[in-house]
Design a protein around this motif. Structure first.
Motif, PDB file in Angstrom:
ATOM      1  N   TRP A  10      48.363  72.988  22.591  1.00 18.27           N
ATOM      2  CA  TRP A  10      48.447  72.543  24.028  1.00 18.27           C
ATOM      3  C   TRP A  10      49.431  73.201  24.615  1.00 18.27           C
ATOM      4  CZ3 TRP A  10      52.663  69.222  25.605  1.00 18.27           C
ATOM      5  CH2 TRP A  10      52.378  68.773  26.750  1.00 18.27           C
ATOM      6  N   PHE A  11      50.655  73.093  23.945  1.00 17.47           N
ATOM      7  CA  PHE A  11      51.904  73.537  24.560  1.00 17.47           C
ATOM      8  C   PHE A  11      51.856  75.090  25.051  1.00 17.47           C
ATOM      9  CE2 PHE A  11      56.240  75.389  24.210  1.00 17.47           C
ATOM     10  CZ  PHE A  11      57.257  74.328  25.053  1.00 17.47           C
ATOM     11  N   CYS A  12      51.476  75.882  24.286  1.00 15.82           N
ATOM     12  CA  CYS A  12      50.944  77.269  24.646  1.00 15.82           C
ATOM     13  C   CYS A  12      50.224  77.415  25.883  1.00 15.82           C
ATOM     14  CB  CYS A  12      50.534  78.385  23.430  1.00 15.82           C
ATOM     15  SG  CYS A  12      51.858  78.378  22.175  1.00 15.82           S
ATOM     16  N   ARG A  13      49.180  76.626  25.911  1.00 15.32           N
ATOM     17  CA  ARG A  13      47.990  76.823  26.660  1.00 15.32           C
ATOM     18  C   ARG A  13      48.385  76.092  28.190  1.00 15.32           C
ATOM     19  NH1 ARG A  13      44.564  73.941  24.399  1.00 15.32           N
ATOM     20  NH2 ARG A  13      44.559  71.976  25.495  1.00 15.32           N
ATOM     21  N   GLU A  14      49.105  74.968  28.264  1.00 12.81           N
ATOM     22  CA  GLU A  14      49.551  74.123  29.363  1.00 12.81           C
ATOM     23  C   GLU A  14      50.802  74.143  29.769  1.00 12.81           C
ATOM     24  OE1 GLU A  14      47.173  72.233  30.924  1.00 12.81           O
ATOM     25  OE2 GLU A  14      45.579  72.839  29.736  1.00 12.81           O
ATOM     26  N   VAL A  15      51.958  74.129  28.928  1.00 14.32           N
ATOM     27  CA  VAL A  15      53.112  73.976  29.343  1.00 14.32           C
ATOM     28  C   VAL A  15      53.982  75.395  29.404  1.00 14.32           C
ATOM     29  CG1 VAL A  15      55.391  73.108  28.641  1.00 14.32           C
ATOM     30  CG2 VAL A  15      53.537  71.837  28.050  1.00 14.32           C
ATOM     31  N   LEU A  16      53.721  76.163  28.593  1.00 14.19           N
ATOM     32  CA  LEU A  16      54.528  77.510  28.659  1.00 14.19           C
ATOM     33  C   LEU A  16      54.044  78.506  30.133  1.00 14.19           C
ATOM     34  CD1 LEU A  16      54.368  78.984  24.928  1.00 14.19           C
ATOM     35  CD2 LEU A  16      56.454  78.198  26.511  1.00 14.19           C
ATOM     36  N   PRO A  17      52.840  78.166  30.490  1.00 13.60           N
ATOM     37  CA  PRO A  17      52.716  78.890  31.866  1.00 13.60           C
ATOM     38  C   PRO A  17      53.442  78.395  32.899  1.00 13.60           C
ATOM     39  CG  PRO A  17      50.809  78.686  30.545  1.00 13.60           C
ATOM     40  CD  PRO A  17      51.480  77.733  29.905  1.00 13.60           C
ATOM     41  N   LEU A  18      54.094  77.281  32.626  1.00 14.69           N
ATOM     42  CA  LEU A  18      54.666  76.412  33.576  1.00 14.69           C
ATOM     43  C   LEU A  18      56.336  77.212  33.761  1.00 14.69           C
ATOM     44  CD1 LEU A  18      53.489  72.859  33.497  1.00 14.69           C
ATOM     45  CD2 LEU A  18      53.070  74.645  35.148  1.00 14.69           C
ATOM     46  N   GLU A  19      56.692  78.097  32.834  1.00 13.28           N
ATOM     47  CA  GLU A  19      58.104  78.359  32.622  1.00 13.28           C
ATOM     48  C   GLU A  19      58.745  78.756  33.966  1.00 13.28           C
ATOM     49  OE1 GLU A  19      60.414  81.476  30.049  1.00 13.28           O
ATOM     50  OE2 GLU A  19      59.132  80.472  28.938  1.00 13.28           O
ATOM     51  N   ARG A  20      57.820  79.569  34.429  1.00 14.52           N
ATOM     52  CA  ARG A  20      58.662  80.000  35.879  1.00 14.52           C
ATOM     53  C   ARG A  20      59.167  79.219  36.809  1.00 14.52           C
ATOM     54  NH1 ARG A  20      56.294  85.280  38.662  1.00 14.52           N
ATOM     55  NH2 ARG A  20      58.203  86.227  38.413  1.00 14.52           N
ATOM     56  N   SER A  21      58.173  78.111  37.245  1.00 16.61           N
ATOM     57  CA  SER A  21      58.174  77.257  38.282  1.00 16.61           C
ATOM     58  C   SER A  21      59.620  76.062  37.548  1.00 16.61           C
ATOM     59  CB  SER A  21      56.920  76.626  38.497  1.00 16.61           C
ATOM     60  OG  SER A  21      56.171  76.094  37.467  1.00 16.61           O
ATOM     61  N   LEU A  22      59.278  75.776  36.096  1.00 18.03           N
ATOM     62  CA  LEU A  22      60.275  74.924  35.646  1.00 18.03           C
ATOM     63  C   LEU A  22      61.596  75.558  35.762  1.00 18.03           C
ATOM     64  CD1 LEU A  22      60.899  72.602  33.986  1.00 18.03           C
ATOM     65  CD2 LEU A  22      60.496  73.658  31.946  1.00 18.03           C
ATOM     66  N   THR A  23      61.828  76.843  35.461  1.00 20.06           N
ATOM     67  CA  THR A  23      63.225  77.571  35.546  1.00 20.06           C
ATOM     68  C   THR A  23      63.660  77.449  37.124  1.00 20.06           C
ATOM     69  OG1 THR A  23      62.533  79.164  34.006  1.00 20.06           O
ATOM     70  CG2 THR A  23      64.409  79.712  35.374  1.00 20.06           C
ATOM     71  N   ALA A  24      62.683  77.539  38.046  1.00 24.34           N
ATOM     72  CA  ALA A  24      63.054  77.308  39.361  1.00 24.34           C
ATOM     73  C   ALA A  24      63.575  76.035  39.858  1.00 24.34           C
ATOM     74  CB  ALA A  24      62.271  77.940  40.332  1.00 24.34           C
ATOM     75  N   PHE A  25      62.644  75.033  39.224  1.00 24.26           N
ATOM     76  CA  PHE A  25      62.846  73.712  39.524  1.00 24.26           C
ATOM     77  C   PHE A  25      64.480  73.169  38.845  1.00 24.26           C
ATOM     78  CE2 PHE A  25      63.010  69.205  37.827  1.00 24.26           C
ATOM     79  CZ  PHE A  25      62.507  68.547  38.940  1.00 24.26           C
ATOM     80  N   ILE A  26      64.720  73.856  37.688  1.00 23.79           N
ATOM     81  CA  ILE A  26      66.021  73.458  36.980  1.00 23.79           C
ATOM     82  C   ILE A  26      67.131  74.220  37.798  1.00 23.79           C
ATOM     83  CG2 ILE A  26      67.502  74.043  35.060  1.00 23.79           C
ATOM     84  CD1 ILE A  26      65.062  74.173  33.451  1.00 23.79           C
ATOM     85  N   LEU A  36      70.990  77.329  32.180  1.00 29.26           N
ATOM     86  CA  LEU A  36      69.736  77.068  32.304  1.00 29.26           C
ATOM     87  C   LEU A  36      68.712  77.227  31.315  1.00 29.26           C
ATOM     88  CD1 LEU A  36      67.951  77.930  35.641  1.00 29.26           C
ATOM     89  CD2 LEU A  36      67.291  79.322  33.643  1.00 29.26           C
ATOM     90  N   VAL A  37      69.279  78.152  30.229  1.00 30.80           N
ATOM     91  CA  VAL A  37      68.164  78.171  29.240  1.00 30.80           C
ATOM     92  C   VAL A  37      68.163  77.198  28.206  1.00 30.80           C
ATOM     93  CG1 VAL A  37      67.830  79.853  27.281  1.00 30.80           C
ATOM     94  CG2 VAL A  37      68.245  80.946  29.333  1.00 30.80           C
ATOM     95  N   ASP A  38      69.438  76.524  27.874  1.00 29.91           N
ATOM     96  CA  ASP A  38      69.591  75.285  27.213  1.00 29.91           C
ATOM     97  C   ASP A  38      68.845  74.218  27.700  1.00 29.91           C
ATOM     98  OD1 ASP A  38      71.146  77.021  25.380  1.00 29.91           O
ATOM     99  OD2 ASP A  38      72.991  76.369  26.149  1.00 29.91           O
ATOM    100  N   LEU A  39      68.973  74.112  29.167  1.00 27.76           N
ATOM    101  CA  LEU A  39      68.366  73.056  29.755  1.00 27.76           C
ATOM    102  C   LEU A  39      66.903  72.978  29.539  1.00 27.76           C
ATOM    103  CD1 LEU A  39      70.583  72.476  32.912  1.00 27.76           C
ATOM    104  CD2 LEU A  39      70.209  70.801  31.307  1.00 27.76           C
ATOM    105  N   ARG A  40      66.368  74.334  29.757  1.00 29.26           N
ATOM    106  CA  ARG A  40      64.835  74.520  29.750  1.00 29.26           C
ATOM    107  C   ARG A  40      64.392  74.141  28.305  1.00 29.26           C
ATOM    108  NH1 ARG A  40      63.587  79.942  31.483  1.00 29.26           N
ATOM    109  NH2 ARG A  40      64.282  80.379  29.351  1.00 29.26           N
ATOM    110  N   GLN A  41      65.177  74.492  27.227  1.00 31.10           N
ATOM    111  CA  GLN A  41      64.742  74.430  25.923  1.00 31.10           C
ATOM    112  C   GLN A  41      64.766  72.786  25.477  1.00 31.10           C
ATOM    113  OE1 GLN A  41      63.189  77.291  25.346  1.00 31.10           O
ATOM    114  NE2 GLN A  41      63.467  76.598  23.378  1.00 31.10           N
ATOM    115  N   GLU A  42      66.021  72.201  26.100  1.00 27.69           N
ATOM    116  CA  GLU A  42      65.949  70.545  25.837  1.00 27.69           C
ATOM    117  C   GLU A  42      64.782  70.052  26.207  1.00 27.69           C
ATOM    118  OE1 GLU A  42      69.771  69.661  27.387  1.00 27.69           O
ATOM    119  OE2 GLU A  42      70.973  70.712  25.640  1.00 27.69           O
ATOM    120  N   ILE A  43      64.501  70.380  27.495  1.00 26.73           N
ATOM    121  CA  ILE A  43      63.281  69.823  28.362  1.00 26.73           C
ATOM    122  C   ILE A  43      61.796  70.018  27.415  1.00 26.73           C
ATOM    123  CG2 ILE A  43      61.804  69.890  30.310  1.00 26.73           C
ATOM    124  CD1 ILE A  43      64.427  70.809  31.899  1.00 26.73           C
TER     125      ILE A  43
END
Length: 190
Positions: A10-26, A36-43
């Motif tokens: 589920w994580f690889c299929r649904e969450v990882l594709p959101l990485e670019r938009s999640l990074t922009a959100f952060i 930024l990288v630490d915050l993304r990993q914590e999320i």
């Protein structure tokens, strides 16, 4: 409870594709862009821990809700000062002001000089300066107390302060009255 293989899929299929938009959100919503990288990993970690109880229907909404809440909590934590830090600040010895005594002596000398300059003023001018600058009366109150006009008080305070400044800067400290403008026409005698 979701098994690890289903959670990872589920994580690889649904969450990882959101990485670019999640990074922009952060980037848009956090002051700690350097982390930024630490915050993304914590999320990601919080998303995985939360999804262990059951996979969410809408992964995008879930990830961004977790991200928003994590950034809010991180901002709150950044505003809290730890007790140990406050204790450490109180134990720091205050700097010794090496010039404090010299400043006090200079201030006393300047005060003596100002009092001497005030004593050199003519009596009415001295009284106006004293009432306005020492006692703190307004121009109107000074005029009423002395029984003179407001214009007189204003002229006297201007002349007096100029004389005091002149004296303190090494001058004579004499009140210099502006010369009256020459009259262009003489009054004719009738």
């Amino acid at each position: 409870m979701v098994d690890d293989k289903a959670l990872n899929d589920w994580f690889c299929r649904e969450v990882l594709p959101l990485e670019r938009s999640l990074t922009a959100f952060i980037r848009r919503n956090s002051r700690a862009v350097a982390d930024l990288v630490d915050l993304r990993q914590e999320i990601y970690e919080r998303v995985l821990v939360g999804a262990q109880n059951g996979l969410p229907q809408n992964a995008r909404a879930y990830v961004f809700t977790v991200a928003r809440n994590h950034l809010i909590n991180a901002a709150r934590r950044a505003q809290i000062v730890s007790f140990e830090l406050v204790v450490d600040l109180e134990s720091v010895a205050q700097e010794i002001d090496m010039f404090e005594t010299e400043r006090h002596l200079n201030a006393r000398d300047e005060l003596r000089l100002a009092l001497e300059a005030l004593n050199h003023l003519p009596p009415r001018c001295r009284e106006v300066v004293h009432l306005r600058k020492v006692e703190g009366l307004s121009t109107r109150e000074t005029a009423e107390r002395m029984g003179v006009g407001i214009d007189t008080v204003e002229k006297q305070i201007t002349n007096g302060m100029r004389a005091i400044a002149d004296f303190m800067l090494g001058g004579s400290g004499k009140v210099k009255r502006p010369s009256e403008p020459r009259r262009l026409f003489r009054k004719s005698a009738r």
